[in-house]
Scaffold this motif. Structure first.
Motif, PDB file in Angstrom:
ATOM      1  N   ALA A   1       1.039  -1.532   0.488  1.00 34.47           N
ATOM      2  CA  ALA A   1       0.435   0.017  -0.330  1.00 34.47           C
ATOM      3  C   ALA A   1       1.051   1.192   0.177  1.00 34.47           C
ATOM      4  CB  ALA A   1      -0.320  -0.009   1.108  1.00 34.47           C
ATOM      5  N   SER A   2       1.909   0.615  -0.371  1.00 36.43           N
ATOM      6  CA  SER A   2       3.051   2.371  -0.696  1.00 36.43           C
ATOM      7  C   SER A   2       2.897   2.901   1.104  1.00 36.43           C
ATOM      8  CB  SER A   2       2.407   2.812  -1.893  1.00 36.43           C
ATOM      9  OG  SER A   2       3.641   4.113  -2.280  1.00 36.43           O
ATOM     10  N   HIS A   3       2.958   4.125   1.011  1.00 32.25           N
ATOM     11  CA  HIS A   3       2.194   5.240   1.521  1.00 32.25           C
ATOM     12  C   HIS A   3       1.286   5.134   2.271  1.00 32.25           C
ATOM     13  CE1 HIS A   3       0.050   7.260  -1.385  1.00 32.25           C
ATOM     14  NE2 HIS A   3      -0.230   8.097  -0.725  1.00 32.25           N
ATOM     15  N   ASN A   4       0.781   4.840   2.127  1.00 28.56           N
ATOM     16  CA  ASN A   4      -0.537   4.918   2.894  1.00 28.56           C
ATOM     17  C   ASN A   4      -0.355   3.949   4.477  1.00 28.56           C
ATOM     18  OD1 ASN A   4      -2.027   3.672  -0.084  1.00 28.56           O
ATOM     19  ND2 ASN A   4      -3.680   4.580   1.708  1.00 28.56           N
ATOM     20  N   PRO A   5      -1.373   4.409   5.930  1.00 26.07           N
ATOM     21  CA  PRO A   5      -1.170   3.715   6.960  1.00 26.07           C
ATOM     22  C   PRO A   5      -1.107   2.871   6.943  1.00 26.07           C
ATOM     23  CG  PRO A   5      -3.091   5.438   7.065  1.00 26.07           C
ATOM     24  CD  PRO A   5      -2.388   5.449   4.740  1.00 26.07           C
ATOM     25  N   PRO A   6      -0.376   1.915   8.498  1.00 26.53           N
ATOM     26  CA  PRO A   6       0.051   0.413   8.752  1.00 26.53           C
ATOM     27  C   PRO A   6      -1.299  -0.478   8.417  1.00 26.53           C
ATOM     28  CG  PRO A   6       0.415   1.839  10.227  1.00 26.53           C
ATOM     29  CD  PRO A   6      -0.423   2.707   9.591  1.00 26.53           C
ATOM     30  N   GLN A   7      -2.520   0.182   8.745  1.00 28.82           N
ATOM     31  CA  GLN A   7      -3.537  -0.755   8.421  1.00 28.82           C
ATOM     32  C   GLN A   7      -4.455  -0.727   6.911  1.00 28.82           C
ATOM     33  OE1 GLN A   7      -3.637   2.406   9.312  1.00 28.82           O
ATOM     34  NE2 GLN A   7      -5.657   3.583   9.081  1.00 28.82           N
ATOM     35  N   TYR A   8      -3.669  -0.180   6.384  1.00 21.99           N
ATOM     36  CA  TYR A   8      -4.365  -0.371   4.430  1.00 21.99           C
ATOM     37  C   TYR A   8      -2.925  -1.838   4.121  1.00 21.99           C
ATOM     38  CZ  TYR A   8      -7.258   3.866   4.058  1.00 21.99           C
ATOM     39  OH  TYR A   8      -7.719   4.510   4.296  1.00 21.99           O
ATOM     40  N   ASN A   9      -3.246  -1.887   2.986  1.00 21.65           N
ATOM     41  CA  ASN A   9      -2.747  -2.783   1.896  1.00 21.65           C
ATOM     42  C   ASN A   9      -3.650  -3.380   0.981  1.00 21.65           C
ATOM     43  OD1 ASN A   9      -0.727  -5.120   0.964  1.00 21.65           O
ATOM     44  ND2 ASN A   9      -1.041  -5.900   3.112  1.00 21.65           N
ATOM     45  N   GLY A  10      -2.136  -3.157  -0.319  1.00 23.24           N
ATOM     46  CA  GLY A  10      -3.094  -3.141  -1.816  1.00 23.24           C
ATOM     47  C   GLY A  10      -1.998  -4.145  -2.698  1.00 23.24           C
ATOM     48  N   VAL A  11      -2.725  -3.789  -4.557  1.00 19.63           N
ATOM     49  CA  VAL A  11      -2.110  -5.222  -5.362  1.00 19.63           C
ATOM     50  C   VAL A  11      -1.838  -3.677  -6.056  1.00 19.63           C
ATOM     51  CG1 VAL A  11      -2.432  -6.854  -6.635  1.00 19.63           C
ATOM     52  CG2 VAL A  11      -3.542  -7.217  -4.346  1.00 19.63           C
ATOM     53  N   LYS A  12      -0.266  -3.921  -6.417  1.00 19.49           N
ATOM     54  CA  LYS A  12       0.103  -3.379  -7.555  1.00 19.49           C
ATOM     55  C   LYS A  12       0.429  -4.426  -9.191  1.00 19.49           C
ATOM     56  CE  LYS A  12       2.811   0.255  -7.329  1.00 19.49           C
ATOM     57  NZ  LYS A  12       3.369   1.192  -7.312  1.00 19.49           N
ATOM     58  N   LEU A  13       0.262  -4.369  -9.987  1.00 16.99           N
ATOM     59  CA  LEU A  13       0.748  -5.266 -11.005  1.00 16.99           C
ATOM     60  C   LEU A  13       1.456  -4.820 -12.276  1.00 16.99           C
ATOM     61  CD1 LEU A  13      -3.580  -5.768 -11.804  1.00 16.99           C
ATOM     62  CD2 LEU A  13      -1.981  -7.189 -10.459  1.00 16.99           C
ATOM     63  N   VAL A  14       2.501  -6.138 -12.563  1.00 21.20           N
ATOM     64  CA  VAL A  14       3.501  -5.598 -12.877  1.00 21.20           C
ATOM     65  C   VAL A  14       3.787  -6.034 -14.317  1.00 21.20           C
ATOM     66  CG1 VAL A  14       6.074  -5.249 -13.290  1.00 21.20           C
ATOM     67  CG2 VAL A  14       5.004  -4.034 -11.259  1.00 21.20           C
ATOM     68  N   GLY A  15       4.564  -5.297 -15.321  1.00 23.32           N
ATOM     69  CA  GLY A  15       4.128  -6.423 -16.713  1.00 23.32           C
ATOM     70  C   GLY A  15       5.550  -7.426 -17.336  1.00 23.32           C
TER      71      GLY A  15
END
Length: 453
Positions: free
Chosen positions: A98-112
């Motif tokens: 989740a890059s710069h977001n607060p600790p409770q966040y998470n996320g998914v980033k997709l790369v080619g």
């Protein structure tokens, strides 16, 4: 797009972003990649230090395997390290961050397979699969295999060292104060800067997904420890990363915060030649505008977000334009000749090259004279978000200023500007303002904030 924002998909872990949802995202993108190749696909998988990172990496791994993708588990590493591995191995990748977001966040980033974040058209194909639940699941005996890769971080650091002027940096005999913010950069940046010949002192350099020392976003209010470290160790510069280390923000030798916009302008002044083009987002600072004009170069604006900037760079390069540097004032800088990705460690090393000639405070002073104000207006649901956007539009149309609607509503007054737009990663509408006079910037931001309230 409904799912993917300006930098992937993010949310509060186990509330907005669940393991089941991450698995479906992985199944969707794995299905797209399998369809494109019509053969088994190997996928790199990495994560940052967040507490929920392993949980979501396990979910993504299971989702990928269920559609027949083999998975290389790289463990905890910076996003640019994952991108470098993907490009070298010529395989796609999934990053849990989740890059710069607060600790409770998470996320998914997709790369080619080129190591570049997926462009909007590719993300739309993934989103169509996801929303339609059209997953190319395979029989039990065709599910993907997994393997652990334990040298991705080392390979990344070696590649960085080969891409910068090590002799110039070493000869400058620099002391670097480093604040990785408990993120993935804690596992790579200290070694990298030491191998560049710098004396390195650190704070918040223990990988910890609770981020006990500071929040992951490297903004001025979160960098008190770094400013103090610079002052007490007589360091030449302070460097701070976000959670996945694709950004770098600086503190000068006096312990003073260097605006990200000033650093970007300094890079532009160093890299741009007449006829070149640089790319930035609609919240671009006048600092960069001034540097571009001085270099007799061109500036192209995009909606906020690295995906949009990368898409514009790719188009410009296809058209024969040279784009030596691009990025945003949040510390996310790209040097396309090196790699079409934001890389906090690489950008920091390029800043160290500048320090061989002059002090960080002198670099910042060359691009000073502007004040920035940012206000976040929180909302509870989609209806409230749409109401805020409607109020922003009303205020923008009534203002006596030049209006730009590339992303949100930007009002240019000649001596100052204000921008209001919904965040692509958090439930807030952001208000940005800039002026040579701080009171003027505060006035513009508060006026727009009052209109929304």
């Amino acid at each position: 797009m409904k799912i993917f924002g300006s930098s992937g998909v993010r949310g509060v872990a186990n509330e907005e972003l669940t393991p089941a949802f991450v698995a479906r995202v992985a199944m969707a993108v794995g299905s797209v990649w399998r369809t494109d190749r019509d053969e088994p696909v190997r996928v790199a998988l990495g994560r940052d230090t967040r507490v929920t990172g392993q949980m979501f990496a396990d979910s993504a791994s299971a989702g990928l395997a269920s559609v027949g993708c083999d998975v290389d588990h790289l463990g905890v590493l910076p996003t640019p390290a994952l991108q470098a591995y993907a490009a070298e191995e010529e395989i796609p990748a999934v990053m849990i961050t989740a890059s710069h977001n607060p600790p409770q966040y998470n996320g998914v980033k997709l790369v080619g397979t080129d190591g570049v974040e997926l462009a909007r058209d590719a993300l739309e194909r993934v989103e169509d699969r996801l929303l339609g639940e059209r997953f190319a699941q395979v029989p039990w005996d065709e599910t993907g295999d997994t393997r652990l890769v334990d040298d991705a971080r080392e390979r990344y650091v070696d590649a960085l060292l080969a891409s910068v002027d090590r002799e110039r940096i070493a000869a400058a005999d620099l002391t670097v104060a480093l604040d990785p913010g408990h993120g993935a950069g804690a596992l790579t940046s200290p070694e990298f800067f030491r191998r560049l010949g710098c004396r390195v002192v650190t704070v918040n350099a223990q990988p910890d997904g609770h981020f006990p020392g500071r929040d992951p976003e490297p903004v001025e209010k979160n960098l008190g420890d770094l400013r103090q470290l610079v002052a007490t160790t007589d360091a030449d510069v302070g460097i701070a990363h976000d959670g996945d280390a694709d950004r770098a923000i600086f503190v000068d030798e006096t312990g003073t915060h260097v605006e990200g916009d000033a650093a970007l302008a300094a890079f532009a002044a160093s890299e741009l030649a007449p006829g070149d083009t640089t790319v930035s987002a609609v919240n671009v600072s006048q600092r960069l505008v001034d540097a571009v004009r001085e270099a007799e170069a061109d500036l192209e604006l995009t909606p906020i977000g690295s995906t949009n900037i990368i898409t514009s760079i790719q188009r410009l390069e296809r058209e024969g334009q040279r784009v030596p540097v691009a990025g945003e004032g949040n510390g996310g800088v790209l040097f396309p000749d090196y790699r079409l990705a934001r890389d906090g460690a690489y950008a920091a090393a390029r800043f160290l090259e500048l320090l061989a000639d002059r002090a960080a405070s002198d670099i910042a002073a060359e691009h000073a004279g502007y004040h920035n104000v940012r206000v976040n207006v929180h909302y509870e649901d989609d209806a409230e978000r749409e109401r805020l956007i409607s109020l922003a539009e009303e205020a923008a149309l009534e203002a006596d200023a030049e209006l730009t609607t590339i992303d949100g509503f930007r009002l240019d007054y000649g001596d100052a500007w204000v921008l209001v737009r919904p965040s692509g990663t958090e439930p807030v509408v952001r208000i940005y303002a800039e002026a040579r006079d701080l009171a003027r910037a505060e006035e513009l931001a508060e006026s727009m904030n009052s209109a929304l309230q």
